[in-house]
Design an enzyme around this catalytic site. Structure first.
Site, PDB file in Angstrom:
ATOM      1  N   LYS A 125      57.587   9.398  29.955  1.00  9.67           N
ATOM      2  CA  LYS A 125      57.720  10.834  30.194  1.00  9.67           C
ATOM      3  C   LYS A 125      56.990  11.656  29.138  1.00  9.67           C
ATOM      4  O   LYS A 125      56.223  12.566  29.458  1.00  9.67           O
ATOM      5  CB  LYS A 125      59.215  11.159  30.187  1.00  9.67           C
ATOM      6  N   THR A 126      57.231  11.306  27.876  1.00 10.64           N
ATOM      7  CA  THR A 126      56.594  12.044  26.791  1.00 10.64           C
ATOM      8  C   THR A 126      55.088  11.873  26.849  1.00 10.64           C
ATOM      9  O   THR A 126      54.328  12.798  26.582  1.00 10.64           O
ATOM     10  CB  THR A 126      57.117  11.539  25.430  1.00 10.64           C
ATOM     11  N   GLN A 168      69.773  11.347  33.613  1.00 12.91           N
ATOM     12  CA  GLN A 168      70.072  11.475  32.188  1.00 12.91           C
ATOM     13  C   GLN A 168      70.585  12.870  31.828  1.00 12.91           C
ATOM     14  O   GLN A 168      70.479  13.301  30.690  1.00 12.91           O
ATOM     15  CB  GLN A 168      68.833  11.146  31.360  1.00 12.91           C
ATOM     16  N   ARG A 173      68.612   2.814  26.232  1.00 15.42           N
ATOM     17  CA  ARG A 173      67.977   2.931  24.916  1.00 15.42           C
ATOM     18  C   ARG A 173      67.460   1.576  24.451  1.00 15.42           C
ATOM     19  O   ARG A 173      66.652   1.483  23.535  1.00 15.42           O
ATOM     20  CB  ARG A 173      68.961   3.452  23.844  1.00 15.42           C
ATOM     21  N   ASP A 201      60.332  20.201  29.140  1.00 11.42           N
ATOM     22  CA  ASP A 201      60.805  18.822  28.979  1.00 11.42           C
ATOM     23  C   ASP A 201      62.313  18.791  29.201  1.00 11.42           C
ATOM     24  O   ASP A 201      62.973  19.814  29.044  1.00 11.42           O
ATOM     25  CB  ASP A 201      60.471  18.361  27.552  1.00 11.42           C
ATOM     26  N   GLU A 202      62.847  17.659  29.546  1.00  5.59           N
ATOM     27  CA  GLU A 202      64.300  17.499  29.722  1.00  5.59           C
ATOM     28  C   GLU A 202      64.877  18.590  30.629  1.00  5.59           C
ATOM     29  O   GLU A 202      65.898  19.193  30.330  1.00  5.59           O
ATOM     30  CB  GLU A 202      65.022  17.526  28.362  1.00  5.59           C
TER      31      GLU A 202
END
Length: 771
Positions: free
Chosen positions: A34-35, A257, A615, A226-227
């Site tokens: 994603k980043t 998430q 994670r 983002d997010e």
DNA sequence: TGACCGCGTCTTTTT
DNA sequence: GACGCGGTCA
């Protein structure tokens, strides 16, 4: 134009990066890069000649912004990247609010109140209104106000809204509206905004000043968020308004998430994106590059149990990897030992270094036992969260001085340090000042500035003390014109004697306080040098405007290298580790019993667990304890229902025998380790003779054991009984499932028609018996 | 006014 | 267990 870097992307990533003509939604599964997409997309825009200053990129944390900016700078060069508008919602829009000073009734130097400032102000308002702070709990009031602000409900709108009034009335807190109104007035008077104001006032700014909105609409020709799954209504609307002109907006997120609803985040923002932007393109990133197949598949099988989600097929092409080991220990203390032992094992086998390992928990309070265990095994660790650096007393004191120097009307800062170090101005005097300020509808600072003129009822000695205090602050204010932030903070620390206050004492505590103050000075120093290098302002108020939005996450130190990471699952969002331990997987703790009153809440807890598992890159451990010391007493607990949500083919479960074992044996990852004696708290030598609490059963409810050893479950209530039909003002009609005691609180579990089961506090619920 | 003590309460996550 | 509050005493 060199676009070779696009070849480093997979097909769907590349498509998402290259689409720049209109609105797009990138659904990014965990670990799917994603980043990478965000940074490459911004680099792509820059390479096409779009000026950095016209790109607005909003992130969830300062850290994320910093790291992304760094990566972009590496790709396109420092100069090109420098003028990107990249930061959190809060930091970007506080910048804009300062630039547009006067249009919102705040100056460009407004203070940012943190949550404890807000709570403290609310507390004093409750006191002034002579309300019972047991009923009007400051925390509760704050959260009502916060929710209102996040939904852009001003005090006037709040008072006028009959639904809200009814709800407050039914919760027996009808005066929230008054507290809210006064709170806002006081903030404005103090020239202070709280966190939520930064978003609310931005919305008001854009709503009331079309020219301003238009200016920024034109200015930001491309917007990235983002997010996005964690944005609230206020954030949603800011973005929507800014993007209206070009509709060149790209939001990235993963509905699976979304874990911040308690802060007002609305998962519908991402679920409904295509309704807001009709022509939006949707890109799904489904290949996970982070974790083994086992971990990805286990996480998928878990999240599959959620109703509300955008279905996607996250997959991994990495090796299959190890199964997830689930372990059960007799208590929380042994759980810590188990984790510590396993980490030592890694080291002996030279498999992983400490910094590749993380221990994740639901609540900060759990860190303590784990910490002890790690220390015993001589494992270095770093705890994130809890009391952040900027919330330590000594740091807050210094910052409060700074705030007062920049904005003497800052009521909370004044209250904090008017008597630090002690200068004979006690609570009595402070209360008189506050009272007096209220009757003259002015700020405490104005009262201190003219004691006589305000008829402040104090004796001459006290008046002198107040005058001296004022002189101290005034002198600092004069210096602020010529000194930069570092020089001024240094002067303040020396002149006020905050540091010398701690000199006399050489206890470990005081040494750590001194170190913290030195650390703060270092941070200010760095800030000043950085700003100078970039040709930007570095005055004290510039420093303050940034520091109030910093968090613990932002204070990474080199000395923290090669340590095990301990943090809450929330704090771990966006991070990855080779090895992850998820501890405390017990009913009522994870999922948290405080949090869950509906299926919707339960789904959020499940997403939180999903975040925890994803994670992990290579190894994931899950553990739960059969009993845990919590809130001052030992409680028995059952394994979390979420463990059952994972497809068992990806798990190694503790042997069933251990599951229900009544003896003191515990299951562990190294079978040859000697069993240590169980550690039970005060006077809890004899366990209750009943064993059925260990047997998984429905409903899986933790049974509270009092120190007397008595077991308490369902109770009698004169008014309410199971199977009764009742009516609730919000949830409608339903049937009582059970009445039980949770601590000192009588609770009712009620199955509401069409709304499912909810647990309510009897004293607040205001239930009407129908039959 | 300020230090100290004992009691009661509250325990989720954070920009 | 930790913290905050209110009361008491010097």
């Amino acid at each position: 134009m060199d676009l070779a870097f696009l070849n480093e992307l997979n097909d769907s990533q590349r498509k998402a990066v290259e689409y720049t003509d209109g609105a797009s939604l990138v659904i990014a599964g965990a670990g799917s890069g994603k980043t990478r997409v965000l940074t490459y997309k911004i680099a792509f825009l820059l390479k096409q000649g779009i000026p950095a200053s016209s790109i607005l990129a909003l992130t969830f944390t300062n850290k994320a912004a910093r790291e992304m900016k760094k990566r972009i700078a590496e790709m396109v060069g420092d100069k090109t990247a420098r003028y990107l508008w990249m930061g959190t919602f809060h930091s970007i829009f506080s910048r804009i609010l300062r630039a547009e000073e006067g249009k919102t009734g705040f100056t460009r130097n407004f203070t940012v109140y943190d949550s404890s400032d807000s709570n403290s102000l609310i507390k004093s308002i409750i006191k002034e209104l002579k309300l019972d702070d047991k009923v009007y709990k400051p925390g509760l009031v704050h959260s009502r106000i916060s929710t209102a602000k996040n939904n852009l409900i001003t005090p006037a709108a709040y008072s006028a809204n009959s639904d809200l009034q009814k709800a407050d009335f039914n919760s027996r807190i009808p005066l929230i509206k008054d507290i809210y109104t006064i709170y806002c007035n006081r903030c404005k008077q103090a020239d202070a905004m709280d966190f939520d104001d930064l978003l609310l006032q931005t919305n008001l700014l854009f709503r009331n000043n079309f020219d301003v909105l238009e200016k920024y609409q034109r200015f930001f020709s491309y917007i990235l968020v983002d997010e996005y799954q964690d944005t609230n209504f206020a954030q949603y609307l800011i973005v929507k308004k800014l993007a209206e002109l070009h509709e060149r907006i790209c939001v990235v997120g993963d509905d699976a998430q979304s874990i911040y609803s308690f802060r007002g985040a609305n998962i519908d923002n991402i679920l409904q994106f295509r309704n807001t932007y009709k022509n939006a393109q949707v890109f799904k990133l489904e290949q996970n590059y982070r974790s083994t197949q086992t971990i990805v598949n286990a996480a998928n099988s878990l999240i599959d149990k959620n109703e509300k989600q955008i279905r996607k097929n996250v997959f991994s092409e990495k090796e299959v990897g190890n199964l997830i080991k689930v372990s059960c220990t007799i208590n929380d203390y042994e759980e810590g030992n188990l984790v510590a032992r396993e980490i030592t094992n890694f080291r002996v086998k030279d498999k992983f270094s400490y910094q590749q390992v993380a221990i994740l928990y639901r609540t900060n309070a759990q860190s303590r036992v784990i910490e002890e265990a790690l220390r015993k095994e001589l494992i270095p660790y770093r705890i994130y969260g809890g009391l952040s650096f900027y919330q330590r007393k000594e740091i807050k004191d210094v910052i409060a001085y700074c705030r007062l120097v920049c904005n003497p009307h800052d009521e909370e800062a004044l209250k904090r340090i008017i008597n630090v170090p002690a200068r004979g101005i006690g609570d009595t005097t402070v209360n008189k000042i506050l009272d007096c300020a209220k009757t003259h509808s002015t700020t405490p600072w104005m009262v201190i500035s003219d004691v006589l003129g305000h008829n402040l009822p104090v004796n001459a000695g006290t008046a002198t003390k107040l005058a001296n205090f004022k002189t101290i602050i005034d002198n600092f204010s004069l210096l602020s014109d010529t000194l930069n932030a570092y020089e001024l903070v240094e002067t303040i620390i020396k002149a006020t004697g905050i540091l010398s206050e701690t000199y006399t004492d050489t206890s470990a505590e005081n040494i750590s306080r001194q170190e913290n103050i030195q650390e703060l000075l270092k941070a200010v120093h760095e800030f000043c040098e950085n700003k100078e290098k970039n040709g930007e302002q570095n005055s004290l108020s510039d420093f303050l405007s940034e520091v109030s939005l910093l968090t613990d996450q932002d204070t990474d130190k080199d000395s923290d290298k090669n340590k095990v990471t301990m943090m809450t699952v929330h704090a771990a969002k966006g991070l990855e580790f080779k090895v992850v331990f998820i501890v405390g997987m017990e009913e009522d703790l994870f999922p948290s019993s405080y949090n869950v009153t509906s299926e919707r809440d339960l789904e959020e807890e499940r997403r939180l667990f999903y975040v925890a598992i994803t994670r992990a890159e290579e190894l994931c451990y899950i553990s739960y304890a059969q009993s845990r010391f919590r809130n001052g007493s030992t409680n028995f607990s059952n394994p979390s229902r979420f463990i059952d949500d994972i497809n068992p083919e990806y798990l190694i479960m503790p042997e069933k025998e251990n599951y229900q074992r009544k003896t003191n044996r515990f299951d562990n990852w190294d079978d040859d380790i000697e069993v240590e004696r169980m550690k039970f708290g005060n006077g809890f030598g004899s366990r209750p003779s009943r064993n059925e609490t260990f047997i998984p059963q429905q409903p899986k409810r933790m049974v509270k054991i009092e120190n007397s050893g008595k077991e308490r479950k369902e109770i009698q209530n004169g008014q309410f009984k199971p199977d009764q039909k009742v009516k609730h003002s919000i949830f409608g009609t339903g049937k009582i499932v059970s009445i039980y005691l949770d601590g000192a609180n009588e609770k009712a579990e009620i199955d509401f028609d069409g709304k499912g089961k909810k647990t309510l506090l009897l004293k607040f619920a205001k239930l009407e018996i129908i039959e």
